[in-house]
Design a protein around this motif. Sequence first.
Motif, PDB file in Angstrom:
ATOM      1  N   UNK A  67       0.788  -1.220   0.000  1.00 34.52           N
ATOM      2  CA  UNK A  67       0.000   0.000   0.000  1.00 34.52           C
ATOM      3  C   UNK A  67       0.823   1.273   0.000  1.00 34.52           C
ATOM      4  N   UNK A  68       2.122   1.153   0.237  1.00 36.04           N
ATOM      5  CA  UNK A  68       2.996   2.335   0.272  1.00 36.04           C
ATOM      6  C   UNK A  68       4.057   2.299  -0.822  1.00 36.04           C
ATOM      7  N   UNK A  69       4.520   1.112  -1.184  1.00 38.19           N
ATOM      8  CA  UNK A  69       5.561   0.955  -2.189  1.00 38.19           C
ATOM      9  C   UNK A  69       4.959   0.379  -3.467  1.00 38.19           C
ATOM     10  N   UNK A  70       5.520   0.783  -4.600  1.00 32.24           N
ATOM     11  CA  UNK A  70       5.097   0.254  -5.897  1.00 32.24           C
ATOM     12  C   UNK A  70       6.331  -0.103  -6.709  1.00 32.24           C
ATOM     13  N   UNK A  71       6.384  -1.348  -7.150  1.00 37.19           N
ATOM     14  CA  UNK A  71       7.491  -1.800  -7.997  1.00 37.19           C
ATOM     15  C   UNK A  71       7.022  -1.806  -9.442  1.00 37.19           C
ATOM     16  N   UNK A  72       7.910  -1.423 -10.345  1.00 35.14           N
ATOM     17  CA  UNK A  72       7.596  -1.450 -11.772  1.00 35.14           C
ATOM     18  C   UNK A  72       8.888  -1.761 -12.524  1.00 35.14           C
ATOM     19  N   UNK A  73       8.743  -2.025 -13.815  1.00 31.83           N
ATOM     20  CA  UNK A  73       9.914  -2.394 -14.605  1.00 31.83           C
ATOM     21  C   UNK A  73       9.742  -1.977 -16.052  1.00 31.83           C
ATOM     22  N   UNK A  74      10.867  -1.691 -16.680  1.00 37.61           N
ATOM     23  CA  UNK A  74      10.944  -1.479 -18.123  1.00 37.61           C
ATOM     24  C   UNK A  74      11.833  -2.581 -18.680  1.00 37.61           C
ATOM     25  N   UNK A  75      11.251  -3.451 -19.523  1.00 35.68           N
ATOM     26  CA  UNK A  75      11.994  -4.594 -20.054  1.00 35.68           C
ATOM     27  C   UNK A  75      12.659  -4.267 -21.374  1.00 35.68           C
ATOM     28  N   UNK A  76      13.904  -4.669 -21.479  1.00 37.51           N
ATOM     29  CA  UNK A  76      14.612  -4.670 -22.753  1.00 37.51           C
ATOM     30  C   UNK A  76      15.498  -5.902 -22.720  1.00 37.51           C
ATOM     31  N   UNK A  77      15.883  -6.410 -23.866  1.00 37.78           N
ATOM     32  CA  UNK A  77      16.626  -7.663 -23.869  1.00 37.78           C
ATOM     33  C   UNK A  77      17.961  -7.537 -23.156  1.00 37.78           C
TER      34      UNK A  77
END
Length: 116
Positions: free
Chosen positions: A65-75
Amino acid sequence: QVHLVESGGGLVQAGGSLRLSCVASGRDFSMYDMGWYRQAPGKQRRLVAQIHPTGNTIYADSVKGRFTISRDNAKNTVTVYLQMNSLKPEDTAVYYCNAPYALAEWGQGAQVTVSS
């Protein structure tokens, strides 16, 4: 050669926000779950957030509820982010990223210090 490079740490007051970044290279990290870990002084390193290549996420109860993980994928390079809001003094730690199911050599980490 595999590299994990974390950045974005700093000193913030309780209630504030920080955004951490991790650039992972040297392996096709786009195929792996990625995670953010933290290690407070005198304590074990613990996984606090994890993201599947498809974007599904899992959080430790302490940060949900406080932290958010995200990602940008590239090879050849994957960038993983951790948006941290409503920070508490107990969030103070060195934060690291890695692939939970295929651990690579740890990077230098990013120091996060939350003052009360």
